[in-house]
Design an enzyme around this catalytic site. Structure first.
Site, PDB file in Angstrom:
ATOM      1  N   THR A  68      -9.421  42.611  60.192  1.00  0.00           N
ATOM      2  CA  THR A  68     -10.491  41.669  59.862  1.00  0.00           C
ATOM      3  C   THR A  68     -10.096  40.732  58.716  1.00  0.00           C
ATOM      4  O   THR A  68      -9.340  41.108  57.817  1.00  0.00           O
ATOM      5  CB  THR A  68     -11.796  42.402  59.501  1.00  0.00           C
ATOM      6  OG1 THR A  68     -12.766  41.436  59.087  1.00  0.00           O
ATOM      7  CG2 THR A  68     -11.617  43.432  58.401  1.00  0.00           C
ATOM      8  N   THR A  74       7.131  36.552  37.579  1.00  0.00           N
ATOM      9  CA  THR A  74       6.713  35.899  36.331  1.00  0.00           C
ATOM     10  C   THR A  74       7.039  36.721  35.090  1.00  0.00           C
ATOM     11  O   THR A  74       7.373  36.175  34.037  1.00  0.00           O
ATOM     12  CB  THR A  74       5.178  35.658  36.385  1.00  0.00           C
ATOM     13  OG1 THR A  74       4.915  34.742  37.440  1.00  0.00           O
ATOM     14  CG2 THR A  74       4.637  35.107  35.095  1.00  0.00           C
TER      15      THR A  74
HETATM   16  N1  ASP Z   1       5.318  33.169  41.694  1.00  0.00           N
HETATM   17  C1  ASP Z   1       5.374  34.406  40.963  1.00  0.00           C
HETATM   18  C2  ASP Z   1       5.988  35.454  41.866  1.00  0.00           C
HETATM   19  O1  ASP Z   1       5.323  35.945  42.725  1.00  0.00           O
HETATM   20  C3  ASP Z   1       4.026  34.805  40.513  1.00  0.00           C
HETATM   21  C4  ASP Z   1       3.964  36.039  39.681  1.00  0.00           C
HETATM   22  O2  ASP Z   1       4.914  36.763  39.492  1.00  0.00           O
HETATM   23  O3  ASP Z   1       2.883  36.318  39.149  1.00  0.00           O
HETATM   24  O4  ASP Z   1       7.164  35.759  41.716  1.00  0.00           O
END
Ligand code: ASP
Length: 340
Positions: free
Chosen positions: A274, A13
Site C-alpha cells: 500500500t 552526510t
Molecule cells: N544525501 C545524503 C545521503 O543519503 C543524505 C544523508 O545522509 O542524510 O547520503
C-alpha cells in the site's frame, strides 16, 4: 574484556564537508573529526575500528552490489567483533537496512545502521549523538538484528521508512513498535527483539545479485495499461506494485488486469504494497483488491515498499523455484511483516 565494534563507513552526510557550498563525502574527514573529539575517547565507549569504503557514497548512488559488499564485509569480520555499525546516508538507508536483514541469515550480533541529517563537522549536529548511541548499543545490547538507530530511537531495520527530509526525527517504522528508546535510560522492548535460535547457528550470507531485476511502480489515477506493460518487460522478474489503501487498483480497465495477468503467467512476481504509511494490504476487503488476488498478485501485507523490494531481490537471487519465492514473500522471514 573491552568490547569491540566494527564500523563500516559507507558515506552519507555524517562525514561530509561543505565544498563550494555543497556537502560531499571527503575521505578520512570523519575519522579526523572523531580523533579530535574527546567524546569519542570516553572510557565507557567500546574499542572501534573504522573501515572506510572507497569511494564514500552519497546514498542515492547505492546499488544492490553495494548492499552485498556491506553484508560480505560484516561476515568477513563477524567473529572478531561484538557488534557492527553501518554508517550510511539517510536517503536510502531504509533500503540498505532491509537488504542487510535478508542477506544476513542467522545473524547473532547487532548490526546498527545510522547516519545523520547534519554532518559531524557542524557545531549543531545530530551526528555525534547518533554515533555514540550506536556504539553503546552495538557493544552492550544483545539485539541480534539489523537495526536502524536515529534520533534516540532504535528501529527494526526492515520496517523503516525515511519520513522527513529535514528534521532530526527522520525515520519511522509505522507498522512496528520501537525496539528501544534512548531517554534518560535505554529502554529495550525485549518482547519484540528477535531471540537467536538455539543452538546458535553460524551466519549464512546470501547476497543479492546485481543488476537488480526488480522494480517498484506507484499507481496513480489514470495510469495507462501501456505504461504498466512497458514496466513489466524483461529483464524485470519482480515488481512491487504500490497500490491504494488496502491494496486496491483500478479494475474498470480490463487491459490493466490483462497486462498484470500476462506478466504473472510469464513468471514475473508481483507484490502488492500500500501507498499508505500505516496499515496493511487486505485483498479480501474490496472488489478492486480481490481482482488482483484472483490473477495471482501477492499480498505484501504491512511490508514497507523498501522491505518488499529488497526481499524480492533477495529471494529471486537465492531461490530458483518461483513457487517457493511466492510462499516466502508472504511469510515473515526477519520480522518484516505482521500476519495474524
Ligand atoms: N544525501 C545524503 C545521503 O543519503 C543524505 C544523508 O545522509 O542524510 O547520503
Amino acid at each position: 574484556m573491552t568490547k569491540k565494534v566494527y564500523i563500516a563507513y559507507t558515506g552519507g552526510t555524517i562525514g561530509m564537508q561543505r565544498v563550494n557550498g555543497r556537502y560531499q563525502p571527503i575521505p578520512n574527514f570523519l575519522q579526523q573529526l572523531m580523533a579530535d573529539n574527546l567524546a569519542f575517547h570516553h572510557p565507557e565507549l567500546p574499542q572501534f575500528t573504522i573501515h572506510q569504503y572507497d569511494p564514500l557514497l552519497d546514498s542515492p548512488n547505492m546499488t544492490p552490489g553495494d548492499w552485498s559488499r556491506i553484508a560480505t564485509d560484516i561476515c568477513d569480520h563477524y567473529d572478531a567483533y561484538d557488534g557492527f555499525i553501518v554508517l550510511h546516508g539517510t536517503d536510502t538507508m531504509a533500503y540498505t537496512a532491509s537488504a542487510l536483514a535478508f542477506m544476513l541469515d542467522g545473524l547473532g550480533k547487532p548490526v546498527i545502521c545510522t547516519g545523520s541529517q547534519i554532518p559531524l563537522c557542524e557545531i549543531r549536529n545530530d551526528a555525534q549523538d547518533n554515533l555514540i548511541a550506536a556504539l553503546l548499543l552495538a557493544a552492550n545490547y544483545a539485539i541480534p538484528e539489523v537495526c536502524l538507530l536515529f534520533h534516540s530511537h532504535l528501529f527494526r531495520g526492515c520496517r523503516v521508512v525515511k519520513v522527513d527530509a529535514d528534521g532530526f526525527d527522520a525515520f519511522e517504522s509505522p507498522n512496528c513498535p520501537l525496539l528501544a528508546t534512548l531517554g534518560i535510560d535505554v529502554e529495550v522492548d525485549w518482547s519484540l527483539v528477535k531471540r537467536p535460535s538455539l543452538p546458535i547457528s553460524p551466519i549464512n550470507l546470501q547476497t543479492i545479485r546485481e543488476p537488480g531485476e526488480v522494480g517498484a511502480l506507484r499507481l496513480y489515477p489514470g495510469m495507462s495499461a501501456r505504461i504498466l506493460e512497458n514496466v513489466l518487460q524483461p529483464p524485470l522478474r519482480g515488481l512491487v506494485l504500490e497500490t491504494y489503501g488496502a491494496g486496491n487498483a483500478p479494475t474498470n480497465n480490463p487491459d490493466f488486469l490483462r497486462v498484470l495477468a500476462e506478466a504473472i503467467e510469464h513468471g514475473v512476481v508481483i507484490v502488492d504494497c500500500t501507498q499508505c504509511l500505516r496499515g496493511t494490504v487486505d485483498l479480501t476487503k474490496y472488489a478492486t483488491g480481490s481482482a488482483l488476488a484472483d490473477i495471482g498478485v501477492l499480498s505484501g501485507y504491512d511490508m514497507t515498499p523498501e522491505a518488499a523490494l529488497t526481499k524480492l531481490a533477495y529471494l529471486l537471487s537465492v531461490e530458483s523455484n518461483l513457487d517457493v519465492v511466492k510462499v516466502k514473500m508472504q511469510q515473515s522471514l526477519r520480522g518484516e511483516l505482521t500476519r495474524p
